[in-house]
Design a protein around this motif. Structure first.
Motif, PDB file in Angstrom:
ATOM      1  N   PHE A 261      23.949 -22.722  11.091  1.00  0.00           N
ATOM      2  CA  PHE A 261      24.245 -22.289   9.727  1.00  0.00           C
ATOM      3  C   PHE A 261      24.971 -23.385   8.959  1.00  0.00           C
ATOM      4  O   PHE A 261      24.653 -23.662   7.806  1.00  0.00           O
ATOM      5  CB  PHE A 261      25.076 -21.008   9.715  1.00  0.00           C
ATOM      6  N   ASN A 262      25.953 -24.012   9.590  1.00  0.00           N
ATOM      7  CA  ASN A 262      26.685 -25.101   8.926  1.00  0.00           C
ATOM      8  C   ASN A 262      25.764 -26.265   8.585  1.00  0.00           C
ATOM      9  O   ASN A 262      25.863 -26.859   7.507  1.00  0.00           O
ATOM     10  CB  ASN A 262      27.844 -25.572   9.799  1.00  0.00           C
TER      11      ASN A 262
ATOM     12  N   PRO B  22      26.435 -20.360  14.822  1.00  0.00           N
ATOM     13  CA  PRO B  22      27.175 -20.843  13.646  1.00  0.00           C
ATOM     14  C   PRO B  22      26.940 -22.320  13.340  1.00  0.00           C
ATOM     15  O   PRO B  22      27.018 -22.732  12.179  1.00  0.00           O
ATOM     16  CB  PRO B  22      28.634 -20.572  14.002  1.00  0.00           C
TER      17      PRO B  22
ATOM     18  N   TRP C 274      23.243 -14.429  11.282  1.00  0.00           N
ATOM     19  CA  TRP C 274      23.043 -15.849  11.553  1.00  0.00           C
ATOM     20  C   TRP C 274      24.296 -16.474  12.164  1.00  0.00           C
ATOM     21  O   TRP C 274      24.223 -17.219  13.136  1.00  0.00           O
ATOM     22  CB  TRP C 274      22.663 -16.573  10.276  1.00  0.00           C
ATOM     23  N   ILE C 275      25.460 -16.175  11.605  1.00  0.00           N
ATOM     24  CA  ILE C 275      26.703 -16.756  12.129  1.00  0.00           C
ATOM     25  C   ILE C 275      26.995 -16.241  13.532  1.00  0.00           C
ATOM     26  O   ILE C 275      27.492 -16.986  14.385  1.00  0.00           O
ATOM     27  CB  ILE C 275      27.863 -16.484  11.152  1.00  0.00           C
ATOM     28  N   SER C 276      26.664 -14.980  13.800  1.00  0.00           N
ATOM     29  CA  SER C 276      26.916 -14.459  15.151  1.00  0.00           C
ATOM     30  C   SER C 276      25.965 -15.057  16.181  1.00  0.00           C
ATOM     31  O   SER C 276      26.315 -15.174  17.351  1.00  0.00           O
ATOM     32  CB  SER C 276      26.808 -12.938  15.157  1.00  0.00           C
TER      33      SER C 276
END
Length: 143
Positions: free
Chosen positions: A88-89, A85, A80-82
């Motif tokens: 995700f935050n 991001p 998910w972060i890749s």
């Protein structure tokens, strides 16, 4: 209801045309109904997408595991972060805002710590279950 079962479509122009033509007795119904339940189609499509993501994540993990001679499972959080991001935050702050006790955040973090292919498979299964259309018990051609 715009596109669901029982959606009404105005067919007055078609009725006027058929009343003037040789096919006057063909159109008996006063309305057409849409036979496709679009929400089920949407959930089945999303399920297929999640299943394809699970297969891709599983293949990538398998290739990395063979290359390193060790078991490598990429967590869903890393995927998910890749990919995005910022989303995700935003999701993390939303989950923290919904449950001040922190239970939802624990479930959220535990889910994202699992292997990506397993999370995608679980989401695909849930979406498929939502979009599943039961077969009528009497049979396909029963009245």
């Amino acid at each position: 209801m715009l596109f669901g079962k029982g959606a009404n479509i105005d067919i007055a122009p078609l009725k006027r045309y058929l009343s003037k033509s040789r096919l006057k007795g063909v159109l008996v119904a006063a309305r057409l109904t849409c036979s496709v339940d679009w929400m089920r189609v949407l959930f089945r499509f999303l399920s297929a997408m999640m299943l394809s993501f699970a297969v891709v994540a599983g293949v990538i993990d398998t290739i990395q595991s063979f290359a390193s001679s060790d078991v490598i499972l990429t967590p869903a959080l890393a995927v998910w972060i890749s990919v995005n991001p910022n989303s995700f935050n935003a999701a993390e702050s939303t989950v923290e805002g919904l449950d001040p006790a922190g239970r939802a955040a624990e479930v959220f973090n535990w889910t994202l710590a699992q292997p990506a292919f397993a999370v995608f498979l679980a989401v695909a299964l849930l979406l498929w279950m939502i979009g599943y259309q039961r077969v009528k018990p009497a049979g396909r051609f029963a009245a």
